[in-house]
Scaffold this active site. Structure first.
Site, PDB file in Angstrom:
ATOM      1  CB  ILE A  48     -11.038  -1.292 -10.404  1.00 25.48           C
ATOM      2  CG1 ILE A  48     -11.639  -0.102 -11.162  1.00 25.48           C
ATOM      3  CG2 ILE A  48     -11.278  -1.157  -8.899  1.00 25.48           C
ATOM      4  CD1 ILE A  48     -13.118   0.127 -10.958  1.00 25.48           C
ATOM      5  N   PRO A  49      -7.559  -2.477  -9.759  1.00 27.20           N
ATOM      6  CG  PRO A  49      -5.347  -1.774  -9.457  1.00 27.20           C
ATOM      7  CD  PRO A  49      -6.637  -1.401 -10.126  1.00 27.20           C
ATOM      8  CG  HIS A  50      -9.966  -5.834  -6.413  1.00 31.06           C
ATOM      9  ND1 HIS A  50     -10.195  -5.481  -7.730  1.00 31.06           N
ATOM     10  CD2 HIS A  50     -10.518  -7.044  -6.243  1.00 31.06           C
ATOM     11  CE1 HIS A  50     -10.891  -6.443  -8.321  1.00 31.06           C
ATOM     12  NE2 HIS A  50     -11.087  -7.408  -7.451  1.00 31.06           N
ATOM     13  CB  ALA A  51      -5.420  -8.017  -2.940  1.00 24.43           C
TER      14      ALA A  51
END
Length: 143
Positions: free
Chosen positions: A62-65
């Site tokens: 679950i990539p995020h920034a």
């Protein structure tokens, strides 16, 4: 409710690397006007700097920034990889499902993670997502 629609889902995506998987998931968010292009770079940079912490469960990343890196609207994109890819996690590799999330503030971000975790943590729902033949099946499982 998880903010997801058909245009934010891709199935049997072919990638070679974790970075490419993150970028492909991010491109869906950009195409739908949910994030600015720089948000993708921030997700990749986070992965490169901190490592595979985004691989939250077996086969799921679950990539995020941070919101200030270009998040425009709360959203999720979902890509299921044709072949699993190694992200470097000691126990949860390889990854086959990449769900990029973006929130406009930290509370929406956390809320989306919780909603996603409740769906992906349900073995029958996760199995349904991993074996779905089309986007409609995935949406019916998630909604």
């Amino acid at each position: 409710m998880i903010p997801l629609n058909e245009k934010l889902i891709r199935l049997d995506v072919e990638v070679e690397t974790a970075e490419e998987a993150i970028r492909r998931a991010g491109e869906l968010l950009v195409a739908e006007g949910k994030v600015e292009e720089r948000y993708i770079d921030a997700m990749v940079k986070g992965y490169e700097e901190v490592g595979p912490y985004i691989v939250l469960a077996p086969s799921i990343a679950i990539p995020h920034a941070r919101p200030e890196h270009g998040a425009l609207e709360q959203s999720v994109s979902l890509i299921r990889l044709k072949q699993p890819v190694v992200f470097g996690h000691p126990t949860n590799d390889p990854v086959q499902l990449v769900c990029a999330i973006c929130g406009v503030d930290s509370s929406s971000h956390v809320g989306m993670l919780q909603q996603l975790a409740s769906v992906l943590g349900d073995k029958s729902k996760l199995n349904g997502i991993m074996t779905a033949k089309n986007k409609e099946e995935i949406l019916s499982i998630i909604k």
